[in-house]
Scaffold this active site. Structure first.
Site, PDB file in Angstrom:
ATOM      1  N   ASN A  19       0.851  -1.190   0.000  1.00  0.00           N
ATOM      2  CA  ASN A  19       0.000   0.000   0.000  1.00  0.00           C
ATOM      3  C   ASN A  19       0.891   1.246   0.000  1.00  0.00           C
ATOM      4  O   ASN A  19       1.720   1.417   0.901  1.00  0.00           O
ATOM      5  CB  ASN A  19      -0.904  -0.049   1.244  1.00  0.00           C
ATOM      6  CG  ASN A  19      -1.836   1.144   1.340  1.00  0.00           C
ATOM      7  OD1 ASN A  19      -1.417   2.279   1.112  1.00  0.00           O
ATOM      8  ND2 ASN A  19      -3.074   0.909   1.692  1.00  0.00           N
ATOM      9  N   HIS A  40       0.958   6.207   1.905  1.00  0.00           N
ATOM     10  CA  HIS A  40       1.703   7.145   2.760  1.00  0.00           C
ATOM     11  C   HIS A  40       2.951   7.711   2.099  1.00  0.00           C
ATOM     12  O   HIS A  40       3.555   8.637   2.634  1.00  0.00           O
ATOM     13  CB  HIS A  40       1.949   6.515   4.125  1.00  0.00           C
ATOM     14  CG  HIS A  40       0.633   6.273   4.809  1.00  0.00           C
ATOM     15  ND1 HIS A  40      -0.236   7.309   5.108  1.00  0.00           N
ATOM     16  CD2 HIS A  40      -0.013   5.138   5.154  1.00  0.00           C
ATOM     17  CE1 HIS A  40      -1.344   6.813   5.635  1.00  0.00           C
ATOM     18  NE2 HIS A  40      -1.231   5.493   5.678  1.00  0.00           N
ATOM     19  N   HIS A  58      -5.594   3.800  -1.790  1.00  0.00           N
ATOM     20  CA  HIS A  58      -6.917   4.203  -1.308  1.00  0.00           C
ATOM     21  C   HIS A  58      -7.174   5.643  -1.731  1.00  0.00           C
ATOM     22  O   HIS A  58      -6.505   6.557  -1.250  1.00  0.00           O
ATOM     23  CB  HIS A  58      -6.928   4.070   0.227  1.00  0.00           C
ATOM     24  CG  HIS A  58      -8.245   4.398   0.870  1.00  0.00           C
ATOM     25  ND1 HIS A  58      -8.427   4.310   2.236  1.00  0.00           N
ATOM     26  CD2 HIS A  58      -9.431   4.812   0.366  1.00  0.00           C
ATOM     27  CE1 HIS A  58      -9.672   4.651   2.529  1.00  0.00           C
ATOM     28  NE2 HIS A  58     -10.298   4.973   1.416  1.00  0.00           N
ATOM     29  N   ARG A  66      -9.202   8.473  -1.137  1.00  0.00           N
ATOM     30  CA  ARG A  66     -10.188   8.936  -0.152  1.00  0.00           C
ATOM     31  C   ARG A  66     -11.028  10.081  -0.695  1.00  0.00           C
ATOM     32  O   ARG A  66     -10.574  10.836  -1.555  1.00  0.00           O
ATOM     33  CB  ARG A  66      -9.476   9.409   1.117  1.00  0.00           C
ATOM     34  CG  ARG A  66      -9.088   8.272   2.046  1.00  0.00           C
ATOM     35  CD  ARG A  66      -8.464   8.823   3.323  1.00  0.00           C
ATOM     36  NE  ARG A  66      -8.339   7.783   4.310  1.00  0.00           N
ATOM     37  CZ  ARG A  66      -9.253   7.522   5.244  1.00  0.00           C
ATOM     38  NH1 ARG A  66     -10.344   8.258   5.340  1.00  0.00           N
ATOM     39  NH2 ARG A  66      -9.056   6.540   6.093  1.00  0.00           N
ATOM     40  N   ARG A 114      -6.740  13.044   0.771  1.00  0.00           N
ATOM     41  CA  ARG A 114      -5.658  13.461   1.680  1.00  0.00           C
ATOM     42  C   ARG A 114      -4.310  12.848   1.306  1.00  0.00           C
ATOM     43  O   ARG A 114      -3.282  13.359   1.672  1.00  0.00           O
ATOM     44  CB  ARG A 114      -6.008  13.145   3.134  1.00  0.00           C
ATOM     45  CG  ARG A 114      -5.988  11.684   3.468  1.00  0.00           C
ATOM     46  CD  ARG A 114      -6.196  11.440   4.945  1.00  0.00           C
ATOM     47  NE  ARG A 114      -7.571  11.705   5.341  1.00  0.00           N
ATOM     48  CZ  ARG A 114      -8.115  11.175   6.440  1.00  0.00           C
ATOM     49  NH1 ARG A 114      -7.400  10.414   7.229  1.00  0.00           N
ATOM     50  NH2 ARG A 114      -9.372  11.421   6.756  1.00  0.00           N
ATOM     51  N   GLU A 138      -8.714   0.775  -3.262  1.00  0.00           N
ATOM     52  CA  GLU A 138      -9.547   0.884  -2.056  1.00  0.00           C
ATOM     53  C   GLU A 138     -10.430   2.102  -2.175  1.00  0.00           C
ATOM     54  O   GLU A 138      -9.953   3.187  -2.524  1.00  0.00           O
ATOM     55  CB  GLU A 138      -8.664   1.053  -0.821  1.00  0.00           C
ATOM     56  CG  GLU A 138      -8.089  -0.227  -0.314  1.00  0.00           C
ATOM     57  CD  GLU A 138      -7.313   0.020   0.964  1.00  0.00           C
ATOM     58  OE1 GLU A 138      -7.528   1.051   1.625  1.00  0.00           O
ATOM     59  OE2 GLU A 138      -6.472  -0.814   1.281  1.00  0.00           O
ATOM     60  N   THR A 159      -8.359   3.960   8.477  1.00  0.00           N
ATOM     61  CA  THR A 159      -9.592   3.166   8.407  1.00  0.00           C
ATOM     62  C   THR A 159      -9.735   2.389   9.709  1.00  0.00           C
ATOM     63  O   THR A 159      -9.078   1.372   9.906  1.00  0.00           O
ATOM     64  CB  THR A 159      -9.539   2.221   7.187  1.00  0.00           C
ATOM     65  OG1 THR A 159      -9.096   2.989   6.062  1.00  0.00           O
ATOM     66  CG2 THR A 159     -10.888   1.640   6.885  1.00  0.00           C
ATOM     67  N   GLU A 192     -11.403  -8.926   3.109  1.00  0.00           N
ATOM     68  CA  GLU A 192     -10.126  -8.596   3.741  1.00  0.00           C
ATOM     69  C   GLU A 192     -10.411  -8.413   5.222  1.00  0.00           C
ATOM     70  O   GLU A 192     -11.232  -7.568   5.604  1.00  0.00           O
ATOM     71  CB  GLU A 192      -9.514  -7.332   3.131  1.00  0.00           C
ATOM     72  CG  GLU A 192      -8.201  -6.972   3.810  1.00  0.00           C
ATOM     73  CD  GLU A 192      -7.329  -6.017   3.007  1.00  0.00           C
ATOM     74  OE1 GLU A 192      -7.425  -5.995   1.768  1.00  0.00           O
ATOM     75  OE2 GLU A 192      -6.548  -5.303   3.652  1.00  0.00           O
ATOM     76  N   HIS A 232      -3.891  -4.243   7.753  1.00  0.00           N
ATOM     77  CA  HIS A 232      -4.002  -3.031   8.571  1.00  0.00           C
ATOM     78  C   HIS A 232      -3.118  -3.131   9.811  1.00  0.00           C
ATOM     79  O   HIS A 232      -3.312  -3.998  10.658  1.00  0.00           O
ATOM     80  CB  HIS A 232      -5.437  -2.694   9.002  1.00  0.00           C
ATOM     81  CG  HIS A 232      -5.588  -1.212   9.259  1.00  0.00           C
ATOM     82  ND1 HIS A 232      -5.166  -0.616  10.424  1.00  0.00           N
ATOM     83  CD2 HIS A 232      -6.039  -0.201   8.476  1.00  0.00           C
ATOM     84  CE1 HIS A 232      -5.380   0.687  10.347  1.00  0.00           C
ATOM     85  NE2 HIS A 232      -5.897   0.970   9.166  1.00  0.00           N
TER      86      HIS A 232
HETATM   87  N1  PXP Z   1      -6.005  -2.943   3.966  1.00  0.00           N
HETATM   88  C1  PXP Z   1      -6.962  -1.983   3.996  1.00  0.00           C
HETATM   89  C2  PXP Z   1      -8.328  -2.345   3.538  1.00  0.00           C
HETATM   90  C3  PXP Z   1      -6.655  -0.665   4.419  1.00  0.00           C
HETATM   91  O1  PXP Z   1      -7.626   0.267   4.443  1.00  0.00           O
HETATM   92  C4  PXP Z   1      -5.330  -0.375   4.782  1.00  0.00           C
HETATM   93  C5  PXP Z   1      -4.970   1.020   5.175  1.00  0.00           C
HETATM   94  O2  PXP Z   1      -5.219   1.907   4.138  1.00  0.00           O
HETATM   95  C6  PXP Z   1      -4.371  -1.388   4.708  1.00  0.00           C
HETATM   96  C7  PXP Z   1      -4.737  -2.679   4.325  1.00  0.00           C
HETATM   97  C8  PXP Z   1      -2.934  -1.152   5.044  1.00  0.00           C
HETATM   98  O3  PXP Z   1      -2.809  -0.781   6.369  1.00  0.00           O
HETATM   99  P1  PXP Z   1      -1.426  -0.248   6.878  1.00  0.00           P
HETATM  100  O4  PXP Z   1      -1.111   0.980   6.093  1.00  0.00           O
HETATM  101  O5  PXP Z   1      -1.663   0.027   8.323  1.00  0.00           O
HETATM  102  O6  PXP Z   1      -0.409  -1.320   6.651  1.00  0.00           O
END
Ligand code: PXP
Length: 249
Positions: free
Chosen positions: A12, A15, A48, A50, A54, A75, A106, A156, A199
């Site tokens: 992901n 960030h 994702h 949003r 952001r 996402e 999330t 998920e 997550h």
């Molecule tokens: N899976 C989903 C559905 C999420 O919303 C997120 C966070 O955007 C992640 C995985 C990844 O989480 P993290 O960034 O905490 O590893």
């Protein structure tokens, strides 16, 4: 018996965009991070978009769709705006997540059970367009069975509660959360759903989740982007991959 096949790692990149947006410019570029992640062995890229934009932007999604050679897991919240964007791009997968403007991340899974009818209608065109539809849910049987009833192909499981308990040193609670994840992974698999999880996962928490035989994919972002500051993105991903593979045995 659950499939013991290779566990996929979705990286992901949200960030990377968070850091870029802190200055409002073009760097660091999430697309460059995605390309590096691919080279390091990521099986997919997750982003994702949003409602408040952001981190990931509309242009990032366009760039990812144009340049990725691995599947994009898009996402999104269950809104008309996001549905239209997903239908325009038709990514490999869409993962429907809850979204609240005031939250930092999330925070929980989607409330599927109370919104079955609306969500069934919402995901139908996405499925018809060929996207694999995944629903981000807490390890809760009501939500898992509802996700199955509305026609999702994938769930998920939200690993945040498990990871938070570990980080706080609440080890009994952590083990209880892991037991729920184990039970719900088996329940979802028995229903014919493909099981993903993610997550908050870190090097310290990933192994027990990676060891769940029904889990086919982990989506990990924040920790990897943070760890990249210290060791670089590719080494950070390679270490995660190694721990996942070791746990898989
Ligand atoms: N899976 C989903 C559905 C999420 O919303 C997120 C966070 O955007 C992640 C995985 C990844 O989480 P993290 O960034 O905490 O590893």
């Amino acid at each position: 018996m659950a499939d013991q096949g290779k566990l996929r790692l979705g990286v992901n990149i949200d960030h990377v965009a968070t850091v870029r947006n802190a200055r409002g410019g073009a760097v660091p570029d999430p697309l460059r991070a995605a390309a590096l992640a691919e080279e390091a062995g990521a099986d997919g890229i997750t982003a994702h978009l949003r409602e408040d934009r952001r981190h990931i932007s509309d242009a990032d999604i366009e760039g990812l769709m144009a340049h990725l050679t691995v599947p994009l897991n898009f996402e999104m919240a269950a809104t008309e705006e996001m549905q239209a964007i997903a239908l325009r791009h038709q990514p490999h997968a869409v993962c429907i997540v809850p979204e609240r403007r005031e939250e930092r991340t999330t925070e929980g899974g989607l409330e599927v059970a109370r919104e079955e009818n609306r969500l069934a209608h919402f995901i139908a065109p996405l499925r018809e367009a060929g996207c694999r539809v995944s629903i981000f849910v807490a390890a809760d049987e009501r939500q898992v069975t509802a996700a199955h009833r509305i026609g999702a192909q994938v769930i998920e499981l939200h690993t945040g509660a498990y990871c938070d308990a570990h980080a706080d040193g609440r080890f009994e609670a952590r083990d209880a959360e892991l037991a729920k994840l184990r039970e719900m992974a088996a329940c979802a698999h028995a229903l014919g759903l493909e099981v993903h999880a993610g997550h908050g996962l870190t090097y310290d928490t990933v192994a027990p989740v990676a060891a769940l035989p029904e889990v086919r994919e982990l989506n990990i972002g924040h920790f990897l982007v943070g760890e990249a500051i210290f060791r670089g993105l590719a080494p950070a991903i390679l270490e995660m991959r190694r721990i996942m593979d070791d746990a898989r045995g």
